[in-house]
Design an enzyme around this catalytic site. Sequence first.
Site, mmCIF file in Angstrom:
data_model
loop_
_atom_site.group_PDB
_atom_site.id
_atom_site.type_symbol
_atom_site.label_atom_id
_atom_site.label_comp_id
_atom_site.label_asym_id
_atom_site.label_seq_id
_atom_site.Cartn_x
_atom_site.Cartn_y
_atom_site.Cartn_z
ATOM 1 N N ASP A 80 14.047 -11.166 19.790
ATOM 2 C CA ASP A 80 13.648 -11.623 18.262
ATOM 3 C C ASP A 80 13.489 -13.155 18.141
ATOM 4 O OD1 ASP A 80 13.283 -11.579 15.556
ATOM 5 O OD2 ASP A 80 15.112 -10.715 15.123
ATOM 6 N N GLU A 125 9.960 -18.533 16.720
ATOM 7 C CA GLU A 125 8.794 -19.092 15.995
ATOM 8 C C GLU A 125 9.010 -20.471 15.432
ATOM 9 O OE1 GLU A 125 9.004 -14.639 15.482
ATOM 10 O OE2 GLU A 125 10.349 -16.248 14.738
ATOM 11 N N ASP A 151 9.317 -8.494 9.848
ATOM 12 C CA ASP A 151 9.936 -8.331 8.618
ATOM 13 C C ASP A 151 8.928 -8.059 7.419
ATOM 14 O OD1 ASP A 151 12.192 -8.964 10.037
ATOM 15 O OD2 ASP A 151 12.685 -10.911 8.990
#
Length: 762
Positions: A417, A420, A483
């Site tokens: 995960d 970014e 998400d």
Amino acid sequence: MKFTDGYWLMRPGFTARYATEVADVRAEADRMTLYAPVKHVVSRGGTLNSPLLTVECWSPAEGVIGVRTTHHAGSVRRGPEFALPGAEQGAGVGKVRRDGEVVELVAGDLALRVDTAQPWKLEFTAGGQVLTSVGERGTGFVTDPAGRHHMLGQLGLGVGELVYGLGERFTPFIRNGQVVDIWQADGGTTSEQAYKNIPFHLTNRGYGVFVNHPGKVSYEVGSESVGQVQFSVEDQTLEYFVVYGPTPKEILRRYTALTGRPALPPAWALGLWLTTSFTTDYDEATVNRFVGGMADRGIPLSVFHFDCFWMRGYQWSDFCWDGETFPDPEGMLARLKEQGLKICLWINPYIAQKSALFEEGRQAGYLVRRPDGSVWQWDLWQPGMALVDFTNPAATAWYIDKLRQLLGQGVDCFKTDFGERIPTEVVWHDGSDPERMHNYYTHLYNRAVFELLEQERGEGEAMLFARSATAGGQQYPVHWGGDCESHFNAMAESLRGGLSLGLSGFGFWSHDIGGFEGTPTPAVFKRWVQFGLLSSHSRLHGSKSYRVPWDYGEEAVEVTREFTLLKHRLAPYLQRAAQQAHATGIPVMRAMVLEFPEDPAAATLDRQYLLGEDLLVAPVFTDDGTVEYYVPEGTWTNLLTGAQLTGPRWIREQHGFHTLPLLARPDSVIPLGADDQHPVSAWADGVELRVHAFADGAERTVEIPRSDGPGRTAAFHLRREGGVVRVTTDSPHAWQLRIGGPDGVLHSYPAGTSEAELRYES
């Protein structure tokens, strides 16, 4: 980034200089360099006090031409750089030829043509036709009010030319009219920001363009100059590659050959994944209840995923199990694996201050630092969190060693995960440019984890569940959409992003079934289950609520069971599509324009797709089950109902929760495995070949992956001759044949049958 104020003026404080003509050409056998002044030079005096652009042109592979424009060549070039494995083999591919004032660089069917006697113009041609061109404002540089230096390129758009790609973007599928910044961001699926930013686009005119710059690339796609795709970087050099097709598939083959093809994920990953969800309450008893509940309801489960709170709060990441909720992790994992499950763990590249690893990493110099030498920290995700510096080989080894210990406990793969929100006010161990490293960081992160899995689990057994990526990241599958919310709009925008990512060179893509944020209605959950289990990879996952199907009603259990069993039966078909993605770069989930580039109606379709090359899927995005979709030319057969539809035309239907438009292509043969309980089985043994709308003279070869050795297949060759279908095969196993939909007569053939004839009855 916009530089102009309309057609005539520049924005205040901006100054532009554009290549005007060719002053000189340096031609070699396989490359050429153009020297372009930024004004028309009429005398010797005109060569003074004015910039001269250097434009290098070469070919790294057939059908690909590179262009590098440089203003000042003496600037310090700090990394990182995209690795281009396909360029390493391309020396000498291009051929330069001159005819008077015209000079051409030819690379297979693609050519770059320059008439040095005319004003500045680069023409990319194929088959005697111009694909695109660089005109009077297409090569140059701009300084902004802050004195920053931007290199820009512009390629013309033809009438009706449509632009696709630029990564996993959730904005409108067609990029025309959009401003796109290639800049990693954790923006969810409802904004213009993207987790996976890829500086590559392709058009419906037979070519694509890859901008070879790992940092921020700013695109104006017909949004500043309406007939141009403009891309700019803050640098002294701009490099891009024009990639010829002519078909979209061939463009992707050449682009992924240049930047890297996806690894082949393990076949067990095709099955259903279930997670704890994110912030829900869970412990070992919860996990056992979920796993047992799926088994009790006849829903086969392949992978169980532990999300963030397998670790203790405030301490992500320390890679230590929370002893209160999971007192015996090794024993728990062993018990889960005894039930045939693979195990996935959530991780990220951030180290919270409370974690014991923070001080360990700080003292060793493994954490990214600010220019003053202090560790970069903030509180946005975890309090006082720092960032592992993957440009430091020792830091990478330190991080990977923590994961290796988890593999020793029985973990099979990781959900990588984040990656970014990477700061730019920092200093990297290897001296990398912080602006270029912002996008590239995720590549180092995912590569390190993937290579560990290859080392420890073996080639063909490594896979990630990754959220962020940049160009080349397709080599480390699988990626998921991030998400999203839990409603039909979010479901549709997720598909739009996945199709865009597929057109950007990524072969595998998944999403959170049911949506991540919020709680889906039973209708949304059931429709998302259909969509999710007809995706390359399928995971039930949420944020604050569970995604076990019984929380959404008994019918949700039935739908989940039915579509999980269907996906298992489709495993030989899906594994073949996965092998094609690995070998060619053509994604498993394909935008309609990829398969039907000659059909104008397919150009804008973003609510349906091809799963592999022969199954059309149109997910249902409405409460009442209404779905509108387009059927291309020919007779298509619903795999679930047997209904036949003839295109080209638009269809409006209403479906209950047990069906949806899942259409087999005309003249297709879909292999269905005999085992509906597992994603991996002896696929060729007892396989059912389902033949759809097979025209007289139609001929297909179907290759079924075999489980008794990598790369081995059982091949079936089918041909219709008048009223007879003839089958030949090298399979040693028993097999079956069915003409038409699920209600067609099933014909069975014992092991050793190498030839058969069957009367064709649709």
